[in-house]
Motif scaffolding. Structure first.
Motif, PDB file in Angstrom:
ATOM      1  N   GLN A  20     -14.313   8.241   3.586  1.00 49.78           N
ATOM      2  CA  GLN A  20     -15.709   8.813   4.034  1.00 49.78           C
ATOM      3  C   GLN A  20     -16.663   7.602   3.699  1.00 49.78           C
ATOM      4  N   GLY A  21     -16.662   7.015   2.437  1.00 50.24           N
ATOM      5  CA  GLY A  21     -17.626   6.015   2.404  1.00 50.24           C
ATOM      6  C   GLY A  21     -17.773   4.655   3.241  1.00 50.24           C
ATOM      7  N   ILE A  22     -16.404   4.363   3.550  1.00 48.19           N
ATOM      8  CA  ILE A  22     -16.438   3.408   4.785  1.00 48.19           C
ATOM      9  C   ILE A  22     -17.180   4.032   6.077  1.00 48.19           C
ATOM     10  N   GLU A 154      -8.570  -5.767   5.377  1.00 49.77           N
ATOM     11  CA  GLU A 154      -8.199  -6.840   4.122  1.00 49.77           C
ATOM     12  C   GLU A 154      -9.498  -6.990   3.390  1.00 49.77           C
ATOM     13  N   CYS A 155     -10.621  -7.231   3.976  1.00 47.70           N
ATOM     14  CA  CYS A 155     -11.671  -7.298   3.397  1.00 47.70           C
ATOM     15  C   CYS A 155     -12.312  -6.579   2.461  1.00 47.70           C
ATOM     16  N   TRP A 156     -12.103  -5.108   3.240  1.00 51.09           N
ATOM     17  CA  TRP A 156     -12.658  -3.793   2.655  1.00 51.09           C
ATOM     18  C   TRP A 156     -11.565  -3.732   1.435  1.00 51.09           C
ATOM     19  N   LEU A 157     -10.441  -3.966   1.415  1.00 52.25           N
ATOM     20  CA  LEU A 157      -9.542  -3.823   0.241  1.00 52.25           C
ATOM     21  C   LEU A 157      -9.994  -4.641  -0.921  1.00 52.25           C
ATOM     22  N   MET A 158     -10.293  -5.831  -0.632  1.00 50.36           N
ATOM     23  CA  MET A 158     -10.837  -6.710  -1.874  1.00 50.36           C
ATOM     24  C   MET A 158     -12.079  -6.239  -2.264  1.00 50.36           C
ATOM     25  N   GLN A 159     -12.890  -5.439  -1.707  1.00 44.67           N
ATOM     26  CA  GLN A 159     -14.197  -5.054  -2.124  1.00 44.67           C
ATOM     27  C   GLN A 159     -14.239  -3.698  -2.873  1.00 44.67           C
ATOM     28  N   THR A 160     -13.013  -2.934  -2.830  1.00 44.33           N
ATOM     29  CA  THR A 160     -13.345  -1.602  -3.295  1.00 44.33           C
ATOM     30  C   THR A 160     -12.449  -1.557  -4.449  1.00 44.33           C
ATOM     31  N   ASP A 161     -12.847  -0.755  -5.759  1.00 46.16           N
ATOM     32  CA  ASP A 161     -12.300  -0.521  -6.924  1.00 46.16           C
ATOM     33  C   ASP A 161     -11.659   0.989  -6.874  1.00 46.16           C
ATOM     34  N   ASP A 162     -11.898   1.692  -5.838  1.00 49.02           N
ATOM     35  CA  ASP A 162     -11.525   3.005  -6.103  1.00 49.02           C
ATOM     36  C   ASP A 162     -10.087   3.123  -5.499  1.00 49.02           C
ATOM     37  N   ALA A 166      -8.488   2.626  -1.842  1.00 52.27           N
ATOM     38  CA  ALA A 166      -7.745   1.234  -1.607  1.00 52.27           C
ATOM     39  C   ALA A 166      -6.168   1.326  -0.943  1.00 52.27           C
ATOM     40  N   ASN A 167      -5.656   2.729  -1.517  1.00 50.74           N
ATOM     41  CA  ASN A 167      -4.389   3.299  -0.801  1.00 50.74           C
ATOM     42  C   ASN A 167      -4.582   3.584   0.599  1.00 50.74           C
ATOM     43  N   CYS A 168      -5.611   4.294   0.940  1.00 53.91           N
ATOM     44  CA  CYS A 168      -5.656   4.460   2.411  1.00 53.91           C
ATOM     45  C   CYS A 168      -5.995   3.280   3.365  1.00 53.91           C
ATOM     46  N   ILE A 169      -6.607   2.297   2.639  1.00 50.08           N
ATOM     47  CA  ILE A 169      -6.937   0.873   3.492  1.00 50.08           C
ATOM     48  C   ILE A 169      -5.577   0.194   3.535  1.00 50.08           C
ATOM     49  N   ALA A 170      -5.077   0.242   2.512  1.00 54.89           N
ATOM     50  CA  ALA A 170      -3.444  -0.353   2.357  1.00 54.89           C
ATOM     51  C   ALA A 170      -2.685   0.105   3.766  1.00 54.89           C
ATOM     52  N   ARG A 171      -2.704   1.474   3.589  1.00 54.34           N
ATOM     53  CA  ARG A 171      -2.059   2.027   4.915  1.00 54.34           C
ATOM     54  C   ARG A 171      -2.570   1.783   6.133  1.00 54.34           C
TER      55      ARG A 171
END
Length: 222
Positions: A20-22, A154-162, A166-171
């Motif tokens: 939701q944040g994205i 991949e850019c978003w994955l590097m920017q999140t600490d949640d 991160a798991n959702c983005i990796a998927r």
């Protein structure tokens, strides 16, 4: 809009609000990007752009000293170099993503030219060549979309600490990687020498150029 819809659908399938944040971030970017477009639309309406276009069309006439060329002559002169550039782009190392992207851009220009000038030629250009050519462009577009989306995720994955995010983005990254591989495989399996030769032959026939290749079986769809 497309990306927001895709992420919302993905989030609904997961039964989580991890993206939701994205999604909110993208919607804010969309709102900011839309403002200058709205202002431009308002200005064009105030300036009566449609009226200006009509006046321009009425003033257009042939001013050259030589005989005015026919629509067919202009069409051939425009299409020939764009056809050549397309096949040059298609002869590059297409395992390189940048070369695929270049082929898509060059092909897009040729596609628009075909749409504009097809009335000057035999109906085969519009009915036989164009559908196949449009399918090529769509597949190259799919490949490019997967590449761009993967880089963005991949850019978003590097920017999140949640971790849930991160798991959702990796998927999402895994899905885009798989989508890219499937689209690339479909394209490379189709863009084979017999397809290229036949497409060249049909363009040569339509443009009235010599046909240097023996005609293989008819074009097949992707």
């Amino acid at each position: 809009d497309v990306l927001c819809a895709h992420l919302s659908e993905e989030q609904a399938q997961l039964g989580s609000d991890c993206l939701q944040g994205i999604i909110d971030h993208l919607q804010r970017k969309r709102t900011r990007a839309q403002k200058p477009i709205v202002r431009l639309d308002k200005r064009m309406r105030q300036d009566d752009l449609a009226g200006q276009i009509n006046q321009l069309v009425r003033r257009i006439k042939w001013r050259g000293r030589r005989q005015e060329p026919t629509f067919e002559q202009i069409a051939i002169k425009t299409l020939r170099p764009r056809v050549s550039k397309f096949f040059e782009a298609g002869a590059a190392d297409l395992s390189n993503v940048e070369n695929l992207h270049n082929m898509r851009i060059v092909g897009k220009k040729l596609r628009y030219s075909i749409e504009l000038f097809s009335p000057a030629f035999d109906c085969a250009l519009r009915k036989e060549v164009y559908p196949v050519f449009a399918a090529v462009q769509e597949e190259l577009g799919n490949i490019n979309d997967h590449v761009v989306a993967k880089l963005m995720f991949e850019c978003w994955l590097m920017q999140t600490d949640d971790r849930p995010t991160a798991n959702c983005i990796a998927r999402l990254i895994a899905e885009e990687r798989e989508g890219f591989l499937q689209a690339s495989t479909r394209f490379h399996n189709w863009w084979q020498p017999d397809t290229i030769v036949e497409l060249r032959r049909q363009f040569a026939q339509i443009l009235g150029d010599p046909e240097p290749f023996q005609s293989p079986p008819r074009l097949r769809a992707i």
